[in-house]
Scaffold this active site. Sequence first.
Site, PDB file in Angstrom:
ATOM      1  N   TYR A   1       2.304  75.078  40.259  1.00  0.00           N
ATOM      2  CA  TYR A   1       1.053  74.473  39.746  1.00  0.00           C
ATOM      3  C   TYR A   1       1.205  72.837  39.414  1.00  0.00           C
ATOM      4  O   TYR A   1       0.083  72.397  38.873  1.00  0.00           O
ATOM      5  CB  TYR A   1       0.317  75.277  38.501  1.00  0.00           C
TER       6      TYR A   1
ATOM      7  N   LYS B   1      12.021  86.166  41.525  1.00  0.00           N
ATOM      8  CA  LYS B   1      12.265  86.499  42.846  1.00  0.00           C
ATOM      9  C   LYS B   1      13.582  85.796  43.336  1.00  0.00           C
ATOM     10  O   LYS B   1      13.411  85.148  44.296  1.00  0.00           O
ATOM     11  CB  LYS B   1      11.059  86.226  43.645  1.00  0.00           C
TER      12      LYS B   1
ATOM     13  N   ASP C   1       8.157  91.917  42.596  1.00  0.00           N
ATOM     14  CA  ASP C   1       7.303  93.113  43.272  1.00  0.00           C
ATOM     15  C   ASP C   1       7.961  94.494  42.552  1.00  0.00           C
ATOM     16  O   ASP C   1       6.880  95.590  42.443  1.00  0.00           O
ATOM     17  CB  ASP C   1       7.911  93.236  44.827  1.00  0.00           C
TER      18      ASP C   1
ATOM     19  N   ASP D   1      -3.161  89.270  34.874  1.00  0.00           N
ATOM     20  CA  ASP D   1      -4.502  89.964  35.667  1.00  0.00           C
ATOM     21  C   ASP D   1      -4.155  91.437  35.736  1.00  0.00           C
ATOM     22  O   ASP D   1      -5.210  92.117  35.573  1.00  0.00           O
ATOM     23  CB  ASP D   1      -4.864  89.303  36.880  1.00  0.00           C
TER      24      ASP D   1
END
Length: 346
Positions: free
Chosen positions: A133, A180, A213, A241
């Site tokens: 971001y 990851k 994941d 979320d």
Amino acid sequence: MTKTVTVIPGDGIGPEVTREALETLDSLGLDLRFDVLDHVNADTYLRTGVSLSDEDFERVKASDSVLFGAIGDPRVTTSDYGRGVLLRLRFDLDLYVNHRPAQLLHEKLSPLRDDRSRAIDCVIVRENTEGLYTDIGGVLRGGTEHETAIDADVSTHMGVSRVMEYAYSIAKRGVCMVDKSNAVRHGGQVWQRAFKEAATRRPDLHSTHLYVDAAAMKFISDPAQFDVIVTNNSYGDILSDLAAMLAGGLGNAASANINPVTGFGLYEPVHGSAPDIAGQGIGNPFGAILSSALMLENLGWAAEAGALRRSVSVAIGAGQVTPDLGGNLGTKEAGEAVRDALAAHA
């Protein structure tokens, strides 16, 4: 001593839910002063091209906290407006921790069909000023069939270490670091190093690691196993979320953007501006009220923050909720239900 809170209601349902949060805070009789910037919104941006003026930014800096409603309007077709308000505040005030608690306030809100979610009580600690971001990148040959877009994922040892330190400081049982690193090697090395350093300093806590994941799958299969999850900006955005939905929905989800060193914080509900229901008076005010509870806690009013949370739980248990939670109350009526519960248990 009076605490000054800058209030930015924003767009969509932001002003509606923020109004209920302010009325609820007023009902507590605390020494708070509100500086409302109701002109920081999409209307102003569309008219002037300015997201957040330097003058308004200075008013924010001069306050003790920010209570934020929501940002976003379908008339604005670029990301410049949102970046110019919310991301400017996060980056320029160095609010490097995004603290998002997920706690099931009532078992009937669980979307899971068994008891797995009833013990959800965790915090997603999201690194808030680095990652994808940062807006580092660009486009080559834009608008052609050869268009190439690059976004840089930034991780610094200082940035990762300080958010890791915060995660360990609030943990009760343990910390799960999510990355990851098996695919994103270079940034992954930074996260792995900072994680191992932090875990070594806190042998009393259970330290675990999951790839993102696998973390998403385990959050659904056994959410109660998590105490604190710490991760990067983008993964934290997604996982928080998911956690919010498992804990009863985005309408109840609160968040804090904080700098633990300076003590400054920006507090906002997670649900966004929800333009599809804006103006209908049915937006859920609980996320805004619970965000204000996070703010009170950080300002030194822990008992009052706890009272707010209990009162929201009472309203939910009594079915005094907005349509997103299966009720038929409007925004104002749901806010009044919380204030009634506050008064009843004062």
